[in-house]
Design an enzyme around this catalytic site. Structure first.
Site, PDB file in Angstrom:
ATOM      1  N   ASP B  11     -79.280 -55.021  67.946  1.00  0.00           N
ATOM      2  CA  ASP B  11     -79.506 -55.884  69.099  1.00  0.00           C
ATOM      3  C   ASP B  11     -80.434 -55.142  70.051  1.00  0.00           C
ATOM      4  O   ASP B  11     -80.176 -53.993  70.400  1.00  0.00           O
ATOM      5  CB  ASP B  11     -78.184 -56.184  69.810  1.00  0.00           C
ATOM      6  CG  ASP B  11     -77.310 -57.154  69.012  1.00  0.00           C
ATOM      7  OD1 ASP B  11     -77.788 -57.687  67.992  1.00  0.00           O
ATOM      8  OD2 ASP B  11     -76.153 -57.362  69.405  1.00  0.00           O
ATOM      9  N   ASP B 130     -74.570 -69.446  65.602  1.00  0.00           N
ATOM     10  CA  ASP B 130     -73.399 -68.871  66.256  1.00  0.00           C
ATOM     11  C   ASP B 130     -72.292 -69.914  66.232  1.00  0.00           C
ATOM     12  O   ASP B 130     -72.398 -70.963  66.866  1.00  0.00           O
ATOM     13  CB  ASP B 130     -73.728 -68.485  67.701  1.00  0.00           C
ATOM     14  CG  ASP B 130     -74.657 -67.280  67.771  1.00  0.00           C
ATOM     15  OD1 ASP B 130     -74.461 -66.343  66.984  1.00  0.00           O
ATOM     16  OD2 ASP B 130     -75.574 -67.290  68.606  1.00  0.00           O
TER      17      ASP B 130
END
Lengths: 200, 264
Positions: B11, B130
């Site tokens: 990330d 997600d």
């Protein structure tokens, strides 16, 4: 080894990664769509990702077809670049796409049964016999593949791969070589293959 | 045989690698390029760089790190986050990324998936999803803007429906991030992944929940995914790549050997 290495700017997307991979071997490389520059190279890369029809349209629009056909120095087509080297591809909008016709063969959509497409990831190759392009690379070495179309095995196959079917992982005729996988993204084995090509 | 892929996910925020728990409280792990190089050397099969600032901020994000990564690593990598248009994707691919992954912008404009497919080909179009399991309703629901907690919101899509939609539009791979599991290291959501596997005919990558080696064995054996993505277990050194790959091989899961070619 101050060779003049040229990557044909096909207008496709993986040109940077091929350039960086060659540079990691300590060799300078030029990216060009200028026929004069391409013709004078010692070695030529023909990269490609995307669709056969779009890539051929780009090559035609840049008026590179006859220049590439006339090359007599070693040429390495990568992924779609390899597929463009054969006669024709099934990948097209409503019809087949005529390709460069450098190596006899057809590109067809893979028939893999229940398996997933695209064939994406690391798979093992088997070189058909001792050959210079795969020097030092064992049968069973993994290379990185991403494709849904492939060339069937033929007398021009240098290495094969299995994914629901057997297909050509690498092909060769005269000075023209093509690999279905991405040597620029295939770790040590890929670097070895690129080195072998540069040493031809 | 096609190998299953182990995919460390980095990330990225402001050019640094960060990690949070359940998408929150991000802490800096390190610089991108050395970490990427280290993972490639350790035998990672692929890397994903997820720019978590991008989708939730309006500003243009500096992506020059993409070409710095492409220069040094020799395994494929995917860039996610902030890709809202064909032009955005083209720039990332030109810098040397192999694939681009879209998530929130594809939910806002599903046509984006179609356009990316038609411009660059199916092979480089990854759709990240997600998915949050609502225990009260028993329904898996797609969420967007998960990079920023204050903007995270439920969409109208149930996960299975969105998985079908993105395949019809030309996605070449799906990364299913199970939000309930993310960052808590209790194992992948096998039930959900199995259900999605049944309706997913493109490569499927599991994300969210890896905490120990057995979780990887389970997700490959039970959910038949093509790849398993994980972050904190690698960043924090909880799992060593070589040990993980050996255990997977011992369980008859096809895993790449990174054989160095013989010197001749």
């Amino acid at each position: 080894m101050a060779q003049n290495i040229v990557i044909v700017n096909t207008g496709c997307a993986n040109i940077s990664s091929v350039k960086f991979a060659v540079e990691r071997l300590g060799v300078n490389v030029t990216v060009s769509d200028d026929t004069q520059v391409i013709s004078k190279a010692d070695k030529v890369f023909l990269p490609g990702v995307g669709t056969a029809n779009a890539a051929m349209a780009s090559i035609e629009q840049k008026q590179l077809v006859s220049c590439i056909r006339d090359l007599s120095q070693p040429v390495l087509g990568i992924c779609l670049g390899m597929q463009l080297m054969v006669d024709e591809s099934e990948e097209g909008i409503g019809k087949n796409t005529p390709c460069l016709g450098l190596i006899p063969g057809q590109v067809k959509r893979m028939q893999v049964g229940e398996l997933r497409l695209p064939h994406m990831g690391w798979n093992q190759i088997s070189p058909v016999e001792q050959n210079t392009l795969f020097k030092g690379i064992d049968a069973g070495s993994y290379f990185y593949f991403v494709h849904s179309f492939a060339v069937a095995p033929s007398e021009y196959t240098l290495a094969s791969c299995d994914y629901g079917m057997t297909f050509s992982a690498a092909i060769h005729k005269d000075n023209f070589f093509g690999v279905q996988f991405h040597p620029e993204r295939s770790s040590h084995a890929g670097a070895q293959l690129l080195k072998n090509f540069l040493e031809l | 045989m096609l190998a299953r892929r182990i995919i460390p996910c980095l990330d990225v925020r402001d050019g640094k690698v960060v990690k949070g728990v359940k998408f929150r409280n991000h802490e800096i792990i390190g610089d991108i390029v050395p970490l990427a190089e280290q993972y490639a050397l350790q035998g990672a099969d692929e890397l994903v760089f997820y720019d978590i600032t991008a989708s939730s901020d309006q500003r243009v994000v500096d992506k020059s790190w993409v070409s710095r990564i492409a220069e040094v690593i020799d395994i494929p990598f995917c860039v996610a986050g902030g890709i809202k248009s064909v032009e955005d994707a083209g720039r990332i691919l030109e810098m040397g990324a192999d694939k681009i992954s879209v998530n929130s912008p594809a939910l806002a404009n599903p046509q984006l998936i179609t356009d990316l497919h038609n411009t660059f080909g199916q092979q480089c179009v990854v759709v990240g999803i997600d998915s949050f399991y609502n225990e009260e309703t028993g329904i898996y629901q797609v969420y967007q803007f998960t990079g920023d907690e204050s903007r995270t919101q439920q969409t109208r899509w149930q996960t299975a429906e969105w998985v079908k939609e993105v395949q019809e539009r030309g996605a070449g791979e799906i990364v299913l991030n199970c939000m309930n599991q993310d960052g808590v290291r209790k194992g992948y959501d096998l039930a959900q992944l199995k259900a999605i596997r049944d309706i997913c005919s493109v490569p499927l990558i599991a994300s969210g929940g890896a905490g120990e080696i057995q979780h990887f064995v389970d997700v490959f054996q039970q959910a038949d995914v093509d790849g398993a993505l994980a972050a904190s277990v690698f960043h924090k050194g909880i799992i060593a790549m070589d040990e993980l790959k050996q255990v997977l091989r011992d369980n008859d899961i096809a895993i790449r050997d990174d054989i160095r070619p013989q010197e001749q």
